[in-house]
Each structure stands twice: as C-alpha cells, then as structure tokens.
Design an enzyme around this catalytic site. Structure first.
Site, PDB file in Angstrom:
ATOM      1  CG  ASN A 251      -2.340   0.602   0.779  1.00 30.50           C
ATOM      2  OD1 ASN A 251      -2.404   1.758   0.414  1.00 30.50           O
ATOM      3  ND2 ASN A 251      -3.395  -0.187   0.867  1.00 30.50           N
ATOM      4  NE  ARG A 252      -2.069   4.933  -3.274  1.00 28.28           N
ATOM      5  CZ  ARG A 252      -2.914   3.963  -3.618  1.00 28.28           C
ATOM      6  NH1 ARG A 252      -3.476   3.199  -2.695  1.00 28.28           N
ATOM      7  NH2 ARG A 252      -3.203   3.748  -4.888  1.00 28.28           N
TER       8      ARG A 252
ATOM      9  CG  HIS B  61       1.596  -2.127  -3.820  1.00 28.84           C
ATOM     10  ND1 HIS B  61       0.970  -2.311  -2.609  1.00 28.84           N
ATOM     11  CD2 HIS B  61       0.597  -2.112  -4.758  1.00 28.84           C
ATOM     12  CE1 HIS B  61      -0.339  -2.392  -2.797  1.00 28.84           C
ATOM     13  NE2 HIS B  61      -0.592  -2.274  -4.092  1.00 28.84           N
TER      14      HIS B  61
ATOM     15  CG  HIS C  34      -1.928  -6.654  -5.506  1.00 27.86           C
ATOM     16  ND1 HIS C  34      -2.836  -6.515  -6.538  1.00 27.86           N
ATOM     17  CD2 HIS C  34      -1.838  -5.420  -4.925  1.00 27.86           C
ATOM     18  CE1 HIS C  34      -3.253  -5.269  -6.595  1.00 27.86           C
ATOM     19  NE2 HIS C  34      -2.660  -4.576  -5.618  1.00 27.86           N
TER      20      HIS C  34
ATOM     21  CE1 TYR D 220      -6.090  -5.901 -10.346  1.00 28.25           C
ATOM     22  CE2 TYR D 220      -4.061  -6.978  -9.673  1.00 28.25           C
ATOM     23  CZ  TYR D 220      -4.769  -5.830  -9.974  1.00 28.25           C
ATOM     24  OH  TYR D 220      -4.129  -4.606  -9.912  1.00 28.25           O
TER      25      TYR D 220
ATOM     26  CG  ASP E 227      -7.587   1.680  -4.250  1.00 24.75           C
ATOM     27  OD1 ASP E 227      -7.162   0.822  -3.443  1.00 24.75           O
ATOM     28  OD2 ASP E 227      -6.841   2.323  -5.018  1.00 24.75           O
TER      29      ASP E 227
ATOM     30  CD  GLN F 250      -6.490  -0.420   0.063  1.00 17.94           C
ATOM     31  OE1 GLN F 250      -6.213  -0.332   1.256  1.00 17.94           O
ATOM     32  NE2 GLN F 250      -6.740   0.636  -0.683  1.00 17.94           N
TER      33      GLN F 250
ATOM     34  CD  GLU G 248      -4.487  -4.969  -2.595  1.00 21.65           C
ATOM     35  OE1 GLU G 248      -3.440  -4.356  -2.291  1.00 21.65           O
ATOM     36  OE2 GLU G 248      -5.363  -4.488  -3.348  1.00 21.65           O
TER      37      GLU G 248
END
Length: 365
Positions: A94-95, A120, A196, A198, A264, A302, A329
């Site tokens: 993440n950030r 990430h 991560h 999908y 998100d 997330q 996530e």
C-alpha cells in the site's frame, strides 16, 4: 585506461551474475520457473518472480473447471506488469505518504513511485524480484511451496536486512493457506506484506465482477485524502457505499465512488487482534456457484475493484478492463509508519512478522 575499463566492466558483470540483479545482493542468481500444486480438483500455479500466483483452477457448480485469477501467458509478461497481478508486494504494501518516515529518531527517505508517495514497496518492490524456492512438495495430503527473499539494508530506502518467507499450502477440501513471515536481522524496520491476486470467480475471462456478491466483516474504514493516504481517522461504513456487512453486489453502489472510480479502501476488520484467524470476506458468483471465504490474522484489508486496469492483454489474449476482478489484500493499515494510533508494522530482531491468509473455496447450487 583501456585495461581499467575492461576490469571495471568485468567486475560489474560478476556482481550482476552473483545476485545483485535479484535485488538482494546475496547468493547466486535464482532461475525463474513455474511450479504447480494440485489437490483433488483444485490446482494452483506459481512463479518465483514476485512469489506470484499465476493461476488457480476450480470447478463450478456443474463441475466445469475455470481459472479464477487474472494473469498472463508467460512469466516474462509478469516482469513487465505494472498492476502487481498475483504478486507478493512489500517491503511495505500500500502507500507511504511522502515516501518517508521517522523511526527511533532517524528519518528515512524512500523511493517514490506514485507521485511523491511510495506504493507497494517502491520502484522495485518484492513483486519485481526473483525469490528463492526453499521447498517444493507437490504430493501427499498438504502440497506446498516455500519462497524466500533476502531484502538488503537500504533497499528502496528501507533500513536493515530482512529475511522474508512466503509459503502456499493446499489443505483439506479446496483450501489454500498463505503464510507470510519476516525477520529483521540487524535494524528495526517496517514490514507490511500483501498478496495481490486479482479474483474473478466467474473465470478470469468472464467479464466484470460487478454482479458478484461480497460480504466484508468490517464496521469501519481508514479515511484517506485525495492521494489515498490515510488521514489517521476512522469512519463507520454504515449508511455508506462501503457497507458490506451484509452481502451486496459489488456494483450496487459503485457509481457513487466517483473520486476513485470504484473501491480502493482499507477496511478495519472486526474481530480480535493477534494471531487468531478472523473472517475478512466472502465472495459469491451466483452464475458459476463458486464461493470464496477469506480469513486472516491481520487488522486490515484493502478492497480494490481493479478500477485502473485498462486494455491489459492477459491469458489467452483476453483483454482485461476496469472491474475485471477484485483484490482482497489483507494487511496492516496503510501508512502505519506515520500514524502512531495505527497498529505498529515495525519488525525488530526480537519481534518478527507473521501474516496468515486462509482461502476456502466451495460451490452452491
């Protein structure tokens, strides 16, 4: 001078061959390969590039098999991926706001890769390195694979050497457990890994996930600013488009999220803190009958609806578009290093990192 240049080039070549190309600078360069685990009618394939899940094949309610994760046809395509498809992301997922933090009085400036922020793990996070295959057993009652990576002191700006281990194991009837562990060798450092993948339970090439139903066991979210950096505050999901305490179609209120074009956001999972597993989410695709239940021991998750996938050529030439899949996530809270009120993500030589995910797959009529 010519001789010096030749010697210098030879020295650099030796360094690259000895493992610096892996990002760790330790040991020989690992080969990139594909590995499969199979138990009953569940099969999962991985690559040690990013310790990535590249396929997961499940039957639907009629017994028809389909691959339910997005991906590519070749390992080389994962090396050029910019969406972290299927990978382990870190050292910090993440950030991190401003790509910086202060720990024990020392200020660390990290490698920014999303404007002024880090996402990430930076320009070359754990999703973009070759992991060592420590153990691979595709037989018996619990087929498993174990990946390890030595993250060097200073990598992407983070302090200290860290040994990271990720294991994938098939259990029981259509269950996959992911165990992520990390140990700091010499300095305190933040560690926050995420898986991560999908997911599209209708099949990776079945279209969007907007009609699939999801239940998220979280009463709150972490509020974020316009750059998706947490403000440090929390908000209740009740009465908002983020409320999935009861099962809802993914797309039922997605058009209200205009700023991010979809979901998100980090959910604050209900349930006890510590290493006990708690339910995070349940996803159901009524057309195929496939269901996925996710449990974890970490405090956050997330929820991302692949809002920014655009014209991504995937497996079999199928082109992935926005909402082609969803990501679940599980994680520590984003930007925790800059918010003392968030659960700590700091790992030390005496305090290791443990993150578990348990996926249970089933079908309904």
């Amino acid at each position: 001078m010519a001789n010096i240049s030749v010697l210098l080039c030879l020295f650099i070549t030796i360094l690259v061959a000895s493992g610096f190309a892996n990002g760790s600078g330790y040991g020989p360069k690992e080969k990139v390969g594909v590995y499969e685990l199979k138990k009953g009618d569940l099969s999962v394939k991985f690559t040690n590039w990013g310790a990535t899940i590249i396929s997961l094949i499940l039957p639907d309610k009629h017994g028809k098999l389909a691959d339910v994760v997005l991906g590519y046809d070749s390992v080389n395509e994962y090396k050029n991926d910019t969406s972290y498809i299927g990978a382990i992301v870190g050292r910090v997922a993440n950030r991190i706001g401003g790509a910086q933090f202060t720990l024990n009085g020392t200020h660390y400036k990290l490698v920014a890769n999303e404007g002024k922020n880090m996402l990430h793990g930076g320009l070359r996070g754990f999703s973009d390195v070759v992991w060592k295959v420590k153990k691979y057993k595709n037989e018996g009652h619990t087929p498993s694979i174990v990946f390890t990576y030595h993250s060097a002191d200073g990598e992407q700006g983070f302090p200290g050497d860290v040994i990271v281990t990720v294991s994938y194991t098939l259990l029981g009837d259509k269950q996959l457990i992911v165990k992520m562990k990390a140990k700091a060798l010499n300095k305190p450092t933040p560690v926050n890994l995420a898986q991560h993948t999908y997911w599209n339970l209708g099949g990776h090439n079945s279209g969007d996930i907007l009609s699939q139903h999801i239940q998220i066991f979280a009463s709150k979210i972490t509020l974020v600013d316009s750059g998706l950096i947490p403000t440090g505050k929390f908000a209740s999901v009740k009465g908002t488009p983020y409320d999935f305490l009861k099962p809802q179609a993914v797309g039922s209120r997605i058009n209200k999220l205009t700023a991010t074009k979809g979901y998100d956001i980090n959910y604050v999972l209900d349930g006890p803190a510590g290493n006990k597993l708690k339910r995070a989410a349940v996803v159901h695709d009524s057309k195929s009958g496939r269901m996925m239940e996710l449990s974890t021991n970490v405090p956050g998750m997330q929820f991302y609806t692949s809002n920014y996938l655009q014209d991504v050529k995937g497996k079999g030439g199928f082109v992935y578009q926005p909402y082609a899949a969803l990501c679940l996530e599980t994680q520590g809270f984003p930007d925790a290093v800059n918010h003392p009120n968030f659960p700590s993500t700091i790992v030390t030589t005496t305090k290791s990192y443990r993150h578990y995910m348990l996926f249970k797959f089933s079908t309904t009529a």
